[in-house]
Design an enzyme around this catalytic site. Sequence first.
Site, mmCIF file in Angstrom:
data_model
loop_
_atom_site.group_PDB
_atom_site.id
_atom_site.type_symbol
_atom_site.label_atom_id
_atom_site.label_comp_id
_atom_site.label_asym_id
_atom_site.label_seq_id
_atom_site.Cartn_x
_atom_site.Cartn_y
_atom_site.Cartn_z
ATOM 1 N N GLY A 1 24.953 43.701 41.461
ATOM 2 C CA GLY A 1 25.840 43.007 41.549
ATOM 3 C C GLY A 1 27.174 42.060 41.838
ATOM 4 O O GLY A 1 28.335 42.521 41.510
ATOM 5 N N TYR B 1 48.332 41.838 37.750
ATOM 6 C CA TYR B 1 47.767 43.481 37.706
ATOM 7 C C TYR B 1 48.116 44.482 37.101
ATOM 8 O O TYR B 1 47.184 45.254 36.233
ATOM 9 C CB TYR B 1 48.196 43.483 39.720
ATOM 10 C CG TYR B 1 47.389 42.566 40.399
ATOM 11 C CD1 TYR B 1 46.733 42.968 40.096
ATOM 12 C CD2 TYR B 1 47.590 41.162 40.584
ATOM 13 C CE1 TYR B 1 44.907 42.684 41.272
ATOM 14 C CE2 TYR B 1 46.304 41.531 41.296
ATOM 15 C CZ TYR B 1 45.474 40.745 42.085
ATOM 16 O OH TYR B 1 44.045 40.471 42.476
ATOM 17 N N ASN C 1 34.908 45.279 45.607
ATOM 18 C CA ASN C 1 35.219 45.561 44.270
ATOM 19 C C ASN C 1 36.691 46.486 44.624
ATOM 20 O O ASN C 1 36.825 47.175 46.032
ATOM 21 C CB ASN C 1 34.964 46.675 43.695
ATOM 22 C CG ASN C 1 33.467 45.659 42.971
ATOM 23 O OD1 ASN C 1 33.629 44.779 42.671
ATOM 24 N ND2 ASN C 1 32.647 46.862 42.365
ATOM 25 N N HIS D 1 37.693 43.675 50.195
ATOM 26 C CA HIS D 1 38.737 43.473 49.286
ATOM 27 C C HIS D 1 39.871 44.131 49.260
ATOM 28 O O HIS D 1 40.603 43.871 48.492
ATOM 29 C CB HIS D 1 38.979 43.117 48.175
ATOM 30 C CG HIS D 1 37.372 41.449 48.301
ATOM 31 N ND1 HIS D 1 36.519 40.989 47.594
ATOM 32 C CD2 HIS D 1 37.301 40.741 49.473
ATOM 33 C CE1 HIS D 1 35.369 40.251 48.225
ATOM 34 N NE2 HIS D 1 36.309 39.872 49.629
ATOM 35 N N CYS E 1 55.127 46.696 50.722
ATOM 36 C CA CYS E 1 56.161 45.951 50.877
ATOM 37 C C CYS E 1 55.912 44.557 51.189
ATOM 38 O O CYS E 1 54.860 44.687 52.234
ATOM 39 C CB CYS E 1 57.002 46.568 51.239
ATOM 40 S SG CYS E 1 58.708 45.511 52.320
ATOM 41 N N ASN F 1 20.338 42.815 40.434
ATOM 42 C CA ASN F 1 21.038 41.912 39.441
ATOM 43 C C ASN F 1 20.783 41.260 38.253
ATOM 44 O O ASN F 1 19.565 40.857 38.663
ATOM 45 C CB ASN F 1 21.956 40.577 40.650
ATOM 46 C CG ASN F 1 22.783 39.903 40.167
ATOM 47 O OD1 ASN F 1 22.948 39.421 38.687
ATOM 48 N ND2 ASN F 1 23.812 40.026 40.359
HETATM 49 P P1 NAD Z 1 31.489 38.249 40.307
HETATM 50 O O1 NAD Z 1 32.172 38.496 39.025
HETATM 51 O O2 NAD Z 1 31.132 36.625 41.016
HETATM 52 O O3 NAD Z 1 29.713 38.253 40.429
HETATM 53 C C1 NAD Z 1 29.408 39.201 39.158
HETATM 54 C C2 NAD Z 1 27.898 38.989 39.386
HETATM 55 O O4 NAD Z 1 27.502 40.486 39.319
HETATM 56 C C3 NAD Z 1 27.161 38.755 38.605
HETATM 57 O O5 NAD Z 1 25.839 38.099 39.497
HETATM 58 C C4 NAD Z 1 26.338 39.206 37.391
HETATM 59 O O6 NAD Z 1 24.987 38.424 37.032
HETATM 60 C C5 NAD Z 1 26.310 40.933 38.097
HETATM 61 N N1 NAD Z 1 26.459 41.605 36.570
HETATM 62 C C6 NAD Z 1 27.006 41.604 35.819
HETATM 63 N N2 NAD Z 1 26.757 42.159 35.134
HETATM 64 C C7 NAD Z 1 26.210 43.289 35.491
HETATM 65 C C8 NAD Z 1 25.456 44.607 35.772
HETATM 66 N N3 NAD Z 1 25.013 45.080 34.962
HETATM 67 N N4 NAD Z 1 24.634 44.873 36.858
HETATM 68 C C9 NAD Z 1 24.677 44.442 38.443
HETATM 69 N N5 NAD Z 1 24.731 42.828 38.395
HETATM 70 C C10 NAD Z 1 25.994 42.833 36.734
HETATM 71 O O7 NAD Z 1 31.552 39.241 41.743
HETATM 72 P P2 NAD Z 1 31.001 39.597 43.475
HETATM 73 O O8 NAD Z 1 29.890 38.550 43.644
HETATM 74 O O9 NAD Z 1 31.746 40.049 43.195
HETATM 75 O O10 NAD Z 1 32.842 38.246 43.978
HETATM 76 C C11 NAD Z 1 34.041 38.562 42.911
HETATM 77 C C12 NAD Z 1 35.384 38.764 43.372
HETATM 78 O O11 NAD Z 1 35.754 39.521 42.299
HETATM 79 C C13 NAD Z 1 34.948 39.915 44.474
HETATM 80 O O12 NAD Z 1 35.840 39.515 45.580
HETATM 81 C C14 NAD Z 1 36.153 41.055 43.853
HETATM 82 O O13 NAD Z 1 36.649 41.220 44.983
HETATM 83 C C15 NAD Z 1 36.572 40.256 42.971
HETATM 84 N N6 NAD Z 1 36.626 41.071 41.725
HETATM 85 C C16 NAD Z 1 37.099 42.180 41.332
HETATM 86 C C17 NAD Z 1 35.660 43.251 40.295
HETATM 87 C C18 NAD Z 1 36.720 44.988 40.179
HETATM 88 O O14 NAD Z 1 37.183 45.682 41.518
HETATM 89 N N7 NAD Z 1 35.770 45.795 39.870
HETATM 90 C C19 NAD Z 1 36.296 42.762 39.021
HETATM 91 C C20 NAD Z 1 36.372 41.177 39.105
HETATM 92 C C21 NAD Z 1 36.235 40.605 40.691
HETATM 93 ZN ZN ZN Z 2 59.872 47.524 52.926
#
Ligand code: NAD
Ligand code: ZN
Length: 245
Positions: free
Chosen positions: A186, A64, A99, A116, A124, A212
């Site tokens: 996305g 993280y 996200n 999420h 804590c 997407n």
């Molecule tokens: P995923 O990684 O499964 O899918 C990402 C999607 O975004 C893909 O289908 C891809 O084709 C598309 N993509 C890539 N670039 C793009 C753009 N410029 N414009 C539009 N679309 C684009 O992600 P998900 O479906 O969000 O699921 C993954 C899990 O991962 C979620 O639960 C999330 O909490 C977590 N996550 C969060 C972050 C963040 O907070 N930025 C980053 C990675 C993963």
């Molecule tokens: Zn505590």
Amino acid sequence: MINRAIELIRKSKKPVIFTGAGMSRESGMRTFRGEDGLWKKYSPEKLSSISGLKADPEAVWNWYRMRLMTAKGVVPHAGYRALTHLQSVKGHLPVITQNVDGLHRLAGQTDVLEIHGSMRTASCMDKCGFSTELTSEIQKNSLPVCPDCGAILRPDIVLFGEALPAEIISRSYELAENCDLLIVIGTSVQVWPAAGIPFAALENRATIIEINPVQTELPHSDNVISIRRKAGEILPLLAGLKEKI
Ligand code: NAD
Ligand code: ZN
């Protein structure tokens, strides 16, 4: 197709936004799946699960810390600014996001449902009630501990093996079931129960505009308009901030 999407957004009475990791790709945050996805290199079982956190909290915190360092200089891109503009035009436009990077809020958006959680705060592990912003001080310690009870702190994200925050997920489903337009940006539509949100909207006869570059699990149907472009390119156009790409 783009003109149809613009018209749908203009006419919609109850639009809702639903975003995933691809929304933040052009801000520099990496996605999990796909070509250069993080899970190609790292193990979700170890680093993003509740059992992984219990077994090796230091490894999880190192991971993280790395993601937070990446997120530090990250700012919302033009697509985020376009969504903020759309919110002000439409008056009410809830944003459901998978996200954890906090960019929707950073872009000035309100009514953001982070299903999420958020990686910008920690709390804590023993649930004594302590919660804090992730300052650089906390990030420096290899294993941050709770100043109130001494237990380990944990990032406020939902880990694999944990339930999603019940209130947020139920409001998200309620919004999806009652919207007339869901703008899906996305997301690979693979992580459940979040992935059920677009299907709940479709079952209730809403239209979907999907942004997407790659095909996803969403069906081909008259109610699904898939724009195979990047969020940062297309959203300013859909929000009327730009006339062409
Ligand atoms: P995923 O990684 O499964 O899918 C990402 C999607 O975004 C893909 O289908 C891809 O084709 C598309 N993509 C890539 N670039 C793009 C753009 N410029 N414009 C539009 N679309 C684009 O992600 P998900 O479906 O969000 O699921 C993954 C899990 O991962 C979620 O639960 C999330 O909490 C977590 N996550 C969060 C972050 C963040 O907070 N930025 C980053 C990675 C993963
Ligand atoms: Zn505590």
